[in-house]
Scaffold this motif. Structure first.
Motif, short mmCIF file in Angstrom:
data_model
loop_
_atom_site.label_atom_id
_atom_site.label_comp_id
_atom_site.label_asym_id
_atom_site.label_seq_id
_atom_site.Cartn_x
_atom_site.Cartn_y
_atom_site.Cartn_z
N ASN A 88 14.41 63.63 110.83
CA ASN A 88 15.57 63.90 109.96
C ASN A 88 15.41 63.22 108.61
O ASN A 88 15.79 63.76 107.57
CB ASN A 88 16.85 63.41 110.65
CG ASN A 88 17.13 64.20 111.95
OD1 ASN A 88 16.70 65.35 112.08
ND2 ASN A 88 17.82 63.57 112.88
N VAL A 89 14.82 62.01 108.62
CA VAL A 89 14.63 61.28 107.34
C VAL A 89 13.72 62.06 106.42
O VAL A 89 13.92 62.12 105.21
CB VAL A 89 14.06 59.88 107.63
CG1 VAL A 89 13.57 59.22 106.36
CG2 VAL A 89 15.11 59.00 108.29
N GLY A 93 14.64 63.18 102.63
CA GLY A 93 13.84 62.69 101.51
C GLY A 93 13.40 63.81 100.61
O GLY A 93 13.43 63.69 99.38
N ARG A 94 12.97 64.94 101.22
CA ARG A 94 12.54 66.07 100.40
C ARG A 94 13.69 66.61 99.58
O ARG A 94 13.54 66.95 98.41
CB ARG A 94 11.97 67.16 101.31
CG ARG A 94 10.56 66.85 101.80
CD ARG A 94 9.92 68.09 102.43
NE ARG A 94 10.66 68.53 103.61
CZ ARG A 94 10.42 68.05 104.85
NH1 ARG A 94 9.49 67.15 105.04
NH2 ARG A 94 11.14 68.50 105.88
N GLN A 95 14.88 66.62 100.15
CA GLN A 95 16.04 67.12 99.43
C GLN A 95 16.39 66.19 98.25
O GLN A 95 16.66 66.64 97.14
CB GLN A 95 17.24 67.20 100.38
CG GLN A 95 18.48 67.80 99.71
CD GLN A 95 19.65 67.94 100.72
OE1 GLN A 95 19.46 67.63 101.91
NE2 GLN A 95 20.78 68.40 100.25
N ALA A 96 16.33 64.84 98.49
CA ALA A 96 16.65 63.87 97.43
C ALA A 96 15.63 63.96 96.31
O ALA A 96 15.95 63.85 95.12
CB ALA A 96 16.68 62.46 98.00
N LYS A 102 15.26 67.62 89.27
CA LYS A 102 16.17 68.39 88.42
C LYS A 102 16.86 67.50 87.40
O LYS A 102 17.00 67.87 86.23
CB LYS A 102 17.23 69.09 89.31
CG LYS A 102 16.68 70.18 90.17
CD LYS A 102 17.80 70.82 91.03
CE LYS A 102 17.25 71.92 91.95
NZ LYS A 102 18.35 72.50 92.79
N ALA A 103 17.28 66.28 87.83
CA ALA A 103 17.96 65.35 86.91
C ALA A 103 17.01 64.91 85.79
O ALA A 103 17.40 64.77 84.62
CB ALA A 103 18.46 64.14 87.68
N ILE A 104 15.73 64.72 86.13
CA ILE A 104 14.74 64.30 85.12
C ILE A 104 14.56 65.38 84.08
O ILE A 104 14.47 65.13 82.87
CB ILE A 104 13.43 63.94 85.80
CG1 ILE A 104 13.58 62.62 86.59
CG2 ILE A 104 12.29 63.79 84.78
CD1 ILE A 104 12.41 62.29 87.47
N GLN A 105 14.51 66.64 84.52
CA GLN A 105 14.35 67.75 83.57
C GLN A 105 15.52 67.81 82.61
O GLN A 105 15.36 68.02 81.40
CB GLN A 105 14.22 69.06 84.34
CG GLN A 105 12.89 69.19 85.08
CD GLN A 105 12.81 70.48 85.90
OE1 GLN A 105 13.80 71.23 85.99
NE2 GLN A 105 11.65 70.73 86.52
#
Length: 798
Positions: A88-89, A93-96, A102-105
């Protein structure tokens, strides 16, 4: 098959679980455990043995197996839970990560917008500041231009005004304007390439040149150097002209001062021409009176015309000194034969007084290199020698006069000594120093001080030579010349014969007056020696530094030392010769016939009598020069003792009793000699150690000689060894003399001399190893008894 498969699975599992030491250490730090199953080096056999250490413990095997299975199931459940959690982790992690990308872009987009806006703002700022810089640059150039234009306007107007004021001789305004114009012109130094600026600069230079010529012409008109026109008085125009001259080329100022001073002294050159009566040295006061009046006149008439910093009054006085020195030198060369000592000293005294007046009146700041002859010793008076230097070439007249005066002084000393006779005996105060020597050095001091005031150069060297000449003459004519008459050899002052024999064994001695005279001459020579050394030091202080090495009175000091030595030698030889008859009598006595030891012999009494007669007189007359009395004692001991030993060897043959008597006499003389420095004195002083050492050494040798004579000559080895031991300076010659004193025949002496030669190389300490006995030892008994008896007699006598 199942067992094989399980075995392979276990082996693979173990291979997978082989972790590196670093990983194992990390696991232990994160999950610390005391369970043996968690150890990296787990051993199943050892673990089972711990669970079932004995056969009886196998009864619980089922319980142990159940516990292990339970633990396995728990571990399986934990592992399953962890594995599912990790699954599950990974998805979270892949989702985060996707959301972060996206935030960096978005952030990069915003930064780019900000950068674009900043570039646009910077461009706007550059455009704004460019205009401001252009405005500042323009303002700066505009200010410089306005300032330059103002300076140019001032310069142009100043040059026009300067030319106009110069023509109208408005020197007061010119002085202020000229300095300002020159200051403004300095601002245009880098613009000299501009024709207009260069033209203005040339006009300023032309104005300066014109001003200089015009001012010089004005001064020439006011103070003509030639013609009959009387000099004009001070004027405001000339005073302002001096202020202008301060700004112009320094040569203009120098020319003005030169012309004025020359005109001011023109009358002096006429009044004191060489052919005028007032020009000679006897009227030298009038020269100095004239310049003093001129200085007063200058202060009254022209004191305010020249600027104070020109020091015109001092310059007039200095130029007067130069002219006077030249004129005096010229007239003295022409009339050199007319210069007498009194006249020369009069002129020098008046001149040095005038130089002192100048030192009080002026500071000497105008004196430059070349104004005065260079003097290594800077005088307190800066004007010292400025005029009086001209007298130096003629100081030979003064030196010759002092030569003549000193010659007459020495002749007077000689005449006075002959007329008054030798000094009277003065035993209370010691030998009197001849008063003539004090008179001589007082005169020397007067001459030295006077000459140093006239010159500290070559004349001082010439005077020193005169001093040396008469110091030697005083030593020869007054001191050596008045010593009791003696015969001298060509080698110098050496005494060959002092005394003449009279009838019988007596000899002529110096009288009391003669002894006192010798002591007085000795004391005088010592005074002259010390004072001559002081004179040399004073002369070196007075003379120029470059001439100090030429001052040397060592030769004259040596002359006085020779007089001292000769005087001491006379005293020694007088006493020594007085004792000769007694020693001769001693050597002529029949010592082999002496039958018993008595008091001291008559010759000893005679020697002691002469010593008691002479020594107190000499000591009292040399009370002020104690060291030379000590020298007298030392020289007498060095003369008498060897002579006594020489006469002792002449006493032959000697019997045993005769040797004892001689030993007693020798001891008596030894005691007298030890007491000689204070003999007959109420104050008993301990004799100097240097003197005592000489007496003890010399007289002890005489005693040892007699003890060797007293010793039996058999056995030979003992006798020879004792001789070597007692006389450290032993030799065959002395040994033979001792054998002669014992009365041994030559045939007996030969074997003893041969034995001595054989034993001489051996050191003195080796004599003890031969079994020899000292002569002082009680062997043989008879000899010991005789020596002890003699010692008792000596003690009783003392």
């Amino acid at each position: 098959m199942m067992e094989e498969e399980e075995l392979e699975f276990v082996e693979e599992l173990e291979a997978v679980l082989q972790l590196t030491p670093e990983v194992q250490l990390a696991i232990e730090q994160v999950f610390p455990s005391q369970d043996p199953l968690d150890r990296a080096d787990f051993n199943a056999v050892e673990y089972i043995n711990t669970l079932f250490p004995t056969e009886q413990s196998l009864a619980n095997i089922d319980e142990v197996v159940n516990k292990i299975r339970l633990k396995i199931r728990r571990l399986d459940d934990n592992i399953r839970t962890v594995v599912r959690g990790q699954t599950n982790v990974g998805q979270d992690g892949r989702q985060a990560l996707e959301e972060a990308q996206k935030a960096i872009q978005q952030l990069f987009g915003k930064i780019k917008d900000i950068k674009d806006k900043a570039e646009k703002s910077e461009q706007m700022v550059k455009e704004i500041t460019r205009d401001i810089k252009q405005l500042d640059h323009a303002k700066r150039h505009l200010t410089t231009s306005i300032t330059t234009l103002n300076h140019l306007h001032m310069l142009a107007g100043g040059v026009d005004s300067l030319e106009a004021m110069t023509r109208r001789r408005q020197y007061g305004e010119v002085a202020n304007l000229l300095q300002g114009v020159m200051n403004v012109l300095e601002h245009f130094h880098k613009y000299m390439g501009i024709p207009q600026i260069r033209q203005l600069s040339e006009r300023v230079k032309a104005a300066q040149t014109e001003l200089g010529q015009q001012i010089l012409a004005d001064f020439e008109e006011a103070f003509p150097s030639q013609g009959t026109k009387r000099p004009g008085g001070p004027s405001n125009v000339l005073r302002d002209a001096c202020l202008v001259a301060n700004i112009l080329d320094p040569r203009i100022k120098q020319e003005i001062m030169k012309k004025f001073i020359k005109q001011h002294l023109s009358e002096y050159l006429v009044l004191f021409q060489e052919n005028q009566d007032v020009a000679w040295l006897d009227k030298i006061d009038r020269r100095y009176a004239w310049i003093k009046r001129q200085l007063v006149d200058y202060e009254e008439k022209y004191g305010r015309m020249f600027p104070r910093e020109w020091y015109m009054a001092e310059r007039i006085a200095v130029e007067f000194c130069h002219v006077t020195r030249t004129e005096l030198a010229k007239i003295m060369r022409t009339r050199a034969k007319e210069i007498e000592v009194k006249l020369l000293l009069f002129a020098i005294q008046r001149t040095t007084n005038f130089e002192g007046f100048l030192a009080k009146r002026f500071s000497g700041c105008t004196l430059t290199d070349g104004t005065l002859p260079k003097k290594p010793k800077a005088p307190d008076n800066p004007f010292h020698g400025i005029v009086s230097k001209c007298f130096e070439p003629h100081l030979y007249v003064y030196i010759e006069s002092q030569d003549k005066n000193l010659g007459e002084l020495i002749d007077r000393f000689v005449a006075d000594f002959k007329a008054q006779g030798p000094p009277k005996p003065n035993t209370d105060e010691g030998g009197a120093v001849l008063p003539s020597c004090a008179d001589l050095f007082v005169y020397y001091k007067k001459c030295m001080v006077q000459c140093s005031q006239l010159s500290t150069g070559e004349p001082m060297i010439a005077l020193t030579t005169i001093f040396q000449k008469y110091l030697r003459e005083y030593a020869w004519k007054i001191l050596s010349g008045n010593l009791p008459k003696t015969t001298t050899s060509s080698g110098g002052l050496t005494i060959s014969s002092l005394l003449k024999e009279k009838e019988g064994s007596e000899v002529a001695k110096f009288t009391l007056e003669e002894l006192c005279l010798i002591c007085s001459i000795l004391s005088t020579a010592e005074y002259c020696l010390a004072t001559t050394q002081q004179l040399e030091e004073k002369l070196k202080e007075k003379v120029d530094i470059s001439l100090i090495e030429r001052i040397n009175l060592t030769g004259e000091m040596d002359t006085f030392s020779t007089v001292i030595s000769s005087s001491i030698q006379l005293l020694v030889q007088d006493l020594d010769a007085a004792c000769d008859p007694a020693l001769t009598a001693m050597s002529k006595m029949q010592w082999q016939n002496v039958e018993h030891v008595g008091d001291q012999s008559p010759y000893v009494t005679s020697v002691i009598l002469h010593i008691k007669q002479n020594v107190p007189i000499i000591r009292d007359n040399l009370a002020s020069t104690r060291k030379y009395f000590t020298q007298f004692c030392i020289k007498f001991a060095n003369s008498f003792i060897p002579k006594f030993i020489t006469h002792l060897f002449k006493c032959k043959p000697i019997s045993m009793v005769g040797a004892e008597q001689l030993l007693l006499d020798t001891h008596s003389l030894k005691m007298v000699l030890l007491d000689l420095p204070s003999i007959g004195s109420q104050v008993v002083r301990k004799a100097p150690a240097s003197y005592t050492k000489i007496v003890v050494k010399g007289m002890t040798r005489a005693e040892m000689i007699l003890k060797v004579v007293m010793a039996p000559h058999e056995p030979l080895v003992v006798f020879v060894d004792n001789y070597i031991k007692l006389l450290t300076d032993c030799n065959t010659e002395t040994f033979q003399k001792i054998l002669d004193m014992k009365g041994l025949k030559r045939s007996e002496q030969s074997s003893m001399l041969e034995l001595l030669r054989q034993r001489l190389p051996a050191p003195p300490s080796g004599a003890e190893s031969t079994g020899s006995l000292s002569l002082m030892a009680p062997t043989p008994e008879q000899e010991s008894s005789r020596i002890r008896k003699l010692e008792k007699l000596i003690k009783k006598r003392l």
